[in-house]
Design a protein around this motif. Structure first.
Motif, mmCIF file in Angstrom:
data_model
loop_
_atom_site.group_PDB
_atom_site.id
_atom_site.type_symbol
_atom_site.label_atom_id
_atom_site.label_comp_id
_atom_site.label_asym_id
_atom_site.label_seq_id
_atom_site.Cartn_x
_atom_site.Cartn_y
_atom_site.Cartn_z
ATOM 1 N N ARG A 276 -19.523 23.101 34.071
ATOM 2 C CA ARG A 276 -19.997 24.479 34.246
ATOM 3 C C ARG A 276 -19.001 25.314 35.033
ATOM 4 O O ARG A 276 -18.681 26.442 34.652
ATOM 5 C CB ARG A 276 -21.354 24.460 34.947
ATOM 6 C CG ARG A 276 -22.004 25.804 35.074
ATOM 7 C CD ARG A 276 -23.325 25.726 35.789
ATOM 8 N NE ARG A 276 -24.149 24.646 35.234
ATOM 9 C CZ ARG A 276 -25.087 24.022 35.923
ATOM 10 N NH1 ARG A 276 -25.333 24.349 37.165
ATOM 11 N NH2 ARG A 276 -25.800 23.057 35.360
ATOM 12 N N LYS B 94 -23.786 20.309 32.034
ATOM 13 C CA LYS B 94 -23.098 19.372 32.931
ATOM 14 C C LYS B 94 -22.506 20.159 34.093
ATOM 15 O O LYS B 94 -21.779 21.132 33.899
ATOM 16 C CB LYS B 94 -22.006 18.626 32.177
ATOM 17 C CG LYS B 94 -22.537 17.834 31.016
ATOM 18 C CD LYS B 94 -21.428 17.217 30.223
ATOM 19 C CE LYS B 94 -22.005 16.512 29.009
ATOM 20 N NZ LYS B 94 -20.966 16.082 28.094
ATOM 21 N N ARG B 95 -22.807 19.756 35.282
ATOM 22 C CA ARG B 95 -22.428 20.517 36.477
ATOM 23 C C ARG B 95 -20.918 20.686 36.629
ATOM 24 O O ARG B 95 -20.439 21.775 36.894
ATOM 25 C CB ARG B 95 -22.987 19.840 37.724
ATOM 26 C CG ARG B 95 -22.541 20.504 39.005
ATOM 27 C CD ARG B 95 -23.682 20.651 39.959
ATOM 28 N NE ARG B 95 -23.232 21.173 41.222
ATOM 29 C CZ ARG B 95 -23.252 22.461 41.529
ATOM 30 N NH1 ARG B 95 -23.677 23.328 40.657
ATOM 31 N NH2 ARG B 95 -22.861 22.876 42.707
ATOM 32 N N ASN B 96 -20.152 19.626 36.451
ATOM 33 C CA ASN B 96 -18.708 19.731 36.660
ATOM 34 C C ASN B 96 -18.038 20.569 35.569
ATOM 35 O O ASN B 96 -17.048 21.236 35.819
ATOM 36 C CB ASN B 96 -18.065 18.342 36.745
ATOM 37 C CG ASN B 96 -18.315 17.506 35.514
ATOM 38 O OD1 ASN B 96 -19.144 17.849 34.685
ATOM 39 N ND2 ASN B 96 -17.612 16.403 35.408
#
Length: 65
Positions: free
Chosen positions: A40, A36-38
């Motif tokens: 990370r 998940k980008r946020n």
């Protein structure tokens, strides 16, 4: 008495499997959050902060400049 020594001989394998299991389950969760980008960015910042704090503490404890 033979059972006692058999159990003592099995202990290193047991403790090693517990340690490996701990790290595998911990890192599995971290890698799942990396997807998940946020999450990370938060994890990377947290890991860098923890490593920095541990390094500073160890340097102060050992008197290394």
């Amino acid at each position: 008495m033979a059972k006692f020594w058999d159990n003592i001989n099995k202990f290193p394998k047991f403790i090693l499997s517990v340690i490996i299991g701990f790290f595998l389950t911990t890192f599995h969760e971290i890698f799942e959050l990396f997807k998940k980008r946020n999450k990370r960015e938060i994890i990377i910042i947290t890991i860098i902060t923890l490593i920095s704090v541990i390094t500073l503490i160890l340097r102060q404890m050992m008197g290394i400049n």
